[in-house]
Design a protein around this motif. Structure first.
Motif, mmCIF file in Angstrom:
data_model
loop_
_atom_site.group_PDB
_atom_site.id
_atom_site.type_symbol
_atom_site.label_atom_id
_atom_site.label_comp_id
_atom_site.label_asym_id
_atom_site.label_seq_id
_atom_site.Cartn_x
_atom_site.Cartn_y
_atom_site.Cartn_z
ATOM 1 N N TYR A 19 0.836 -1.206 0.000
ATOM 2 C CA TYR A 19 0.000 0.000 0.000
ATOM 3 C C TYR A 19 0.865 1.247 0.000
ATOM 4 O O TYR A 19 0.540 2.244 -0.656
ATOM 5 N N ILE A 20 1.963 1.202 0.724
ATOM 6 C CA ILE A 20 2.794 2.391 0.871
ATOM 7 C C ILE A 20 3.303 2.894 -0.486
ATOM 8 O O ILE A 20 3.589 4.079 -0.642
ATOM 9 N N CYS A 21 3.390 2.023 -1.464
ATOM 10 C CA CYS A 21 3.858 2.463 -2.785
ATOM 11 C C CYS A 21 2.848 3.367 -3.486
ATOM 12 O O CYS A 21 3.131 3.887 -4.563
ATOM 13 N N ASN A 36 10.224 2.686 0.476
ATOM 14 C CA ASN A 36 10.381 3.583 1.622
ATOM 15 C C ASN A 36 10.196 5.028 1.172
ATOM 16 O O ASN A 36 10.963 5.511 0.339
ATOM 17 N N PRO A 37 9.203 5.723 1.731
ATOM 18 C CA PRO A 37 8.998 7.119 1.328
ATOM 19 C C PRO A 37 10.252 7.971 1.545
ATOM 20 O O PRO A 37 11.052 7.698 2.449
ATOM 21 N N ARG A 38 10.413 8.975 0.704
ATOM 22 C CA ARG A 38 11.556 9.885 0.829
ATOM 23 C C ARG A 38 11.155 11.068 1.696
ATOM 24 O O ARG A 38 9.975 11.422 1.768
ATOM 25 N N GLU A 70 0.988 -2.451 6.566
ATOM 26 C CA GLU A 70 1.494 -1.659 5.446
ATOM 27 C C GLU A 70 2.550 -0.623 5.826
ATOM 28 O O GLU A 70 3.146 -0.003 4.946
ATOM 29 N N SER A 71 2.776 -0.418 7.106
ATOM 30 C CA SER A 71 3.806 0.545 7.507
ATOM 31 C C SER A 71 5.153 0.080 6.965
ATOM 32 O O SER A 71 5.491 -1.098 7.075
ATOM 33 N N CYS A 72 5.931 1.010 6.404
ATOM 34 C CA CYS A 72 7.211 0.590 5.831
ATOM 35 C C CYS A 72 8.254 0.384 6.916
ATOM 36 O O CYS A 72 9.284 -0.221 6.681
ATOM 37 N N GLY A 73 7.989 0.932 8.108
ATOM 38 C CA GLY A 73 8.883 0.666 9.234
ATOM 39 C C GLY A 73 10.006 1.674 9.432
ATOM 40 O O GLY A 73 10.822 1.506 10.332
ATOM 41 N N GLN A 74 10.024 2.730 8.634
ATOM 42 C CA GLN A 74 11.130 3.696 8.770
ATOM 43 C C GLN A 74 11.033 4.557 10.027
ATOM 44 O O GLN A 74 12.053 4.940 10.586
ATOM 45 N N CYS A 75 9.803 4.952 10.404
ATOM 46 C CA CYS A 75 9.666 5.869 11.548
ATOM 47 C C CYS A 75 9.104 5.090 12.738
ATOM 48 O O CYS A 75 8.097 4.394 12.605
ATOM 49 N N SER A 76 9.706 5.282 13.897
ATOM 50 C CA SER A 76 9.222 4.505 15.044
ATOM 51 C C SER A 76 7.783 4.803 15.447
ATOM 52 O O SER A 76 7.063 3.874 15.787
ATOM 53 N N PRO A 77 7.304 6.061 15.424
ATOM 54 C CA PRO A 77 5.905 6.253 15.839
ATOM 55 C C PRO A 77 4.935 5.435 14.987
ATOM 56 O O PRO A 77 3.959 4.888 15.494
ATOM 57 N N CYS A 78 5.225 5.344 13.699
ATOM 58 C CA CYS A 78 4.332 4.605 12.805
ATOM 59 C C CYS A 78 4.557 3.104 12.957
ATOM 60 O O CYS A 78 3.613 2.339 13.151
ATOM 61 N N ARG A 79 5.801 2.687 12.900
ATOM 62 C CA ARG A 79 6.101 1.250 12.972
ATOM 63 C C ARG A 79 5.581 0.648 14.278
ATOM 64 O O ARG A 79 4.893 -0.372 14.277
ATOM 65 N N ASN A 107 4.134 13.141 13.251
ATOM 66 C CA ASN A 107 5.512 12.863 13.663
ATOM 67 C C ASN A 107 6.223 11.854 12.777
ATOM 68 O O ASN A 107 7.101 11.129 13.239
ATOM 69 N N THR A 108 5.814 11.795 11.532
ATOM 70 C CA THR A 108 6.388 10.754 10.677
ATOM 71 C C THR A 108 6.842 11.334 9.340
ATOM 72 O O THR A 108 6.499 12.461 8.995
ATOM 73 N N ILE A 109 7.597 10.521 8.599
ATOM 74 C CA ILE A 109 8.128 10.962 7.308
ATOM 75 C C ILE A 109 7.012 11.152 6.286
ATOM 76 O O ILE A 109 6.993 12.120 5.543
ATOM 77 N N CYS A 110 6.086 10.221 6.267
ATOM 78 C CA CYS A 110 5.038 10.309 5.247
ATOM 79 C C CYS A 110 3.672 10.296 5.910
ATOM 80 O O CYS A 110 3.561 9.997 7.096
ATOM 81 N N PRO A 111 2.625 10.610 5.150
ATOM 82 C CA PRO A 111 1.293 10.694 5.769
ATOM 83 C C PRO A 111 0.666 9.353 6.130
ATOM 84 O O PRO A 111 -0.462 9.341 6.616
ATOM 85 N N LEU A 112 1.330 8.224 5.927
ATOM 86 C CA LEU A 112 0.709 6.962 6.336
ATOM 87 C C LEU A 112 0.472 6.952 7.841
ATOM 88 O O LEU A 112 -0.514 6.411 8.326
ATOM 89 N N GLY A 113 1.379 7.584 8.571
ATOM 90 C CA GLY A 113 1.201 7.657 10.015
ATOM 91 C C GLY A 113 -0.116 8.335 10.371
ATOM 92 O O GLY A 113 -0.908 7.817 11.171
ATOM 93 N N ASP A 114 -0.385 9.478 9.727
ATOM 94 C CA ASP A 114 -1.651 10.187 9.973
ATOM 95 C C ASP A 114 -2.824 9.312 9.547
ATOM 96 O O ASP A 114 -3.844 9.240 10.234
HETATM 97 S S1 SF4 Z 1 4.976 7.109 8.355
HETATM 98 FE FE1 SF4 Z 1 7.157 6.465 8.303
HETATM 99 S S2 SF4 Z 1 7.119 4.274 8.865
HETATM 100 FE FE2 SF4 Z 1 5.032 4.859 8.363
HETATM 101 S S3 SF4 Z 1 4.870 4.308 6.208
HETATM 102 FE FE3 SF4 Z 1 5.435 6.501 6.249
HETATM 103 S S4 SF4 Z 1 7.655 6.522 6.131
HETATM 104 FE FE4 SF4 Z 1 7.047 4.410 6.635
#
Ligand code: SF4
Ligand SMILES: Cc1cc2nc3c(=O)[nH]c(=O)nc-3n(C[C@H](O)[C@H](O)[C@H](O)COP(=O)(O)O)c2cc1C
Ligand code: FES
Lengths: 165, 450
Positions: free
Chosen positions: B168-170, B186-188, B352-361, B397-404
């Motif tokens: 999904y993250i793609c 992994n989102p940039r 579906e979390s890519c795991g890059q950011c700890s709050p999301c992962r 608090n994350t790199i991409c909006p998947l966290g939100d």
């Molecule tokens: S918020 Fe961070 S860990 Fe979650 S999917 Fe986006 S980049 Fe990956």
């Protein structure tokens, strides 16, 4: 281990979709082809072969293969039932369908029948929420599933398999 | 009856193929575009007021005007056909039944952007649709509408399909570009934005399938004409994929002036709720947007009729509103359990979390576990506050909006259905006996439609 001539030709065509030097982009599509051609899953030698074909380090292939859910890192049955169980499918009865398949094939989610014929997996939304409950079977979707439909699908798979053997 | 301009022709037999598509007015927008300058095409799209149909609703013309144009460097158009947001299946419909509309829109858009290569990034599971699109591409090439020197204009364009592999993250545009480069999705970190540094570091525009398809009627009819359809800043038509507990699930093209009530109950659209049940709640724009209880769905907090458009669906902010999102419209009847439904979504985001950011992962995993506990009758009252706390710490608090996107559904479920969470904690036996189907629990709603 080597792709068939036909597949090797396709590999060339796929690499040509990307600019000079950007052949790494061909990795995802080629892993799909490798999985199709070498028994439905990506064993380490298969990944190493793909790495050599694309002149990548093996780790570059492993890290991709482990990221995407469509690549199987373990052997799967001849027919892979991937049943969606996300919200919209759940409210339309996917749990009952999953329970029915488990019971009928006598396996748990993630397992393969002892004859190697069927694997059952639950997956997240496949973009068929309006046609729920549904599953992916190979290249196609089976939608509006009912117990009768599941019976039919299992019968059809068995028939096709016995014709192919 | 609203106007249809995207999928009005899907019922014509053979529209999937070039000849029929062409006979029914297909590729006229390309002929028209090639007679004007790329800048003029961009201008029409700006005038149309078209907003991105992938979820964020960002004005397309404006996005196009940000595209950097350094000399001698390739630019790319990438179509986002990853479509993985639960509740969303509209792009699939468009590509499956009228593939040439996307191809035509892509050639016109590539011309406008000065791109000679365009990619369709399609989710790997849509395997059979790849064949349909490839056939359309081949046909367009045979007819010189695609390839070298298109229709003698001197403009060259190639379109390639790139198959994803389940993530999904793609769908997030920078993860998509990573994936297109053959890497993990992994989102940039942004900036730089794709318009400056995108695919292989070249300036790139990423647009949703429906957005690019809409460029065809915009060029055919003119941006000003297109802007007359709809209302306010919600111009044109929108594809809505409707699912859940409705009589007629499917993909509908709506004029964004109709009310939510009409959309749910009219026979032209969803046809109402089956089995005589009442409407309980709805997630109007794909799983990431806030769920609304029936009373706030049909009328805003101010008591105004809620309409199916960007502004009206968002009216009231997150307190009492939601979002248009991707147009994935999920309806829940009175028998559905909000806790269980929210749990499946939490599980989805954890998966579906890519795991890059700890709050999301970490946070998505915690939310899933707590929700499952509550749903199974093993929750504590303090778990509800804990859930609230976790979601509030992911958001922003994350790199991409998947966290939100993972936090919002949980927040809205607690905001509007806290009593149902409490009910689960207080009635553990009941939860164990019935995983879902809490008939009689849902707040009785007035029958809203006569
Ligand atoms: S918020 Fe961070 S860990 Fe979650 S999917 Fe986006 S980049 Fe990956
Ligand atoms: C987690 C996540 C998933 C997304 N999935 C999709 C998707 O499947 N399809 C899509 O078009 N946009 C998706 N988007 C939005 C894209 O990042 C991007 O904004 C969009 O493709 C831009 O196109 P548009 O302006 O035409 O809407 C997603 C965004 C996020 C954060
Ligand atoms: S929820 Fe099952 S296909 Fe979308």
């Amino acid at each position: 281990m080597q792709f068939s001539e036909n597949t090797l030709q396709q590999v060339k065509e796929i690499i040509a979709r990307y600019p000079e030097g950007k052949h790494k982009s061909a990795l995802l599509p080629i892993l799909h082809m490798a999985q199709d051609e070498f028994g439905g899953w990506l064993d380490v030698p298969v990944m190493d072969y793909v790495a050599s074909l694309l002149k990548l380090e093996p780790i570059e292939v492993y890290e991709v293969a482990t990221f995407y859910s469509m690549y199987n890192l373990k052997p799967v049955g001849r027919y892979h039932f991937e049943v969606c169980h996300t919200g919209p499918c759940m409210v339309n009865g996917s749990d009952d369908i999953i329970a029915y398949i488990k019971n009928k094939l006598n396996i748990e989610v993630g397992e393969t029948t002892s004859d190697g014929m069927f694997t059952l997996k639950t997956v997240e939304c496949l973009g068929a929420c309006g046609y729920a409950p549904m599953m992916q079977l190979g290249k196609f979707y089976k939608e509006h599933l009912t117990k009768e439909k599941v019976d039919q699908i299992i019968d059809d798979c068995r028939k096709t398999a016995s014709l192919q053997n | 009856m609203g106007r249809k301009i995207l999928i009005d022709k899907v019922h014509i037999e053979g529209i999937r193929f070039f000849d029929t598509y062409r006979k029914n007015g297909g590729y006229a927008s390309l002929e028209k575009a090639l007679k004007i300058s790329p800048a003029e095409v961009v201008e029409e799209v700006k005038k149309s007021g078209l907003r991105g149909r992938g979820g964020a609703g960002f004005p397309t013309g404006l996005k196009w005007s940000f595209l950097a144009k350094p000399e001698g460097i390739q630019r790319y158009l990438v179509v986002n056909a990853d479509e993985s947001e639960p509740g969303t299946f509209k792009d699939r419909y468009l590509m499956e039944f009228i593939p040439h509309l996307l191809i035509e829109g892509m050639i016109v858009s590539s011309y406008a952007l000065g791109a000679n290569t365009a990619y369709i990034y399609i989710r790997g599971e849509y395997a059979w649709i790849i064949d349909i699109l490839q056939k359309a591409i081949d046909e367009a090439k045979e007819q010189s509408f695609l390839g070298k020197n298109i229709l003698g204009s001197g403009y060259d364009c190639e379109i390639f399909i790139h198959r994803g592999a389940g993530a999904y993250i793609c769908g997030e545009e920078t993860a998509l570009l990573e994936s297109l480069e053959g890497k993990r999705g992994n989102p940039r970190i942004k900036p730089p934005f794709p318009a400056v540094k995108g695919l292989w570091d070249c300036p790139t525009v990423v647009n949703n399938v429906e957005t690019i398809a809409a460029v065809v009627p915009i060029i055919n009819e003119g941006g000003d004409e297109y802007a007359l359809i709809g209302i306010g800043k919600s111009t044109g038509t929108k594809l809505i994929s409707a699912c859940g507990n409705i009589k007629k699930p499917g993909v509908y093209e709506i004029d964004m002036t109709i009310s939510v009530e009409e959309f749910i109950y009219s026979d032209e659209y969803c046809g109402g709720i089956p089995n005589g049940r009442r409407l309980k709640a709805c997630i109007p724009g794909g799983s990431s947007v806030p769920i609304l209880p029936a009373n706030l769905l049909l009328k805003t907090a101010k008591g105004e009729t809620r309409l199916m458009n960007y502004e009206s669906l968002a009216d009231g902010g997150f307190q009492s509103g939601s979002m248009m999102g991707s147009g994935g419209f999920i309806v829940l009847d009175e028998d559905q359990c909000i806790v269980r439904h929210t749990y499946t979504l939490a599980r989805f985001y954890r998966h579906e979390s890519c795991g890059q950011c700890s709050p999301c992962r970490e946070g998505t995993g915690w939310m899933e576990k707590i929700l499952l506990n509550i749903e199974r009758g093993k929750g504590k009252m303090s778990d509800i506050d804990l859930l609230w706390d976790i979601q509030s710490k992911i958001e922003g608090n994350t790199i991409c909006p998947l966290g939100d996107a993972a936090a919002w559904p949980v927040a809205a479920a607690i905001r509007h259905f806290r009593d149902e969470f409490e009910w689960h904690v207080q009635n553990p036996e009941e939860c164990l006996r019935r995983n879902y189907g809490l008939a009689g629990y849902a707040e009785p709603l007035e029958a809203v439609i006569s």
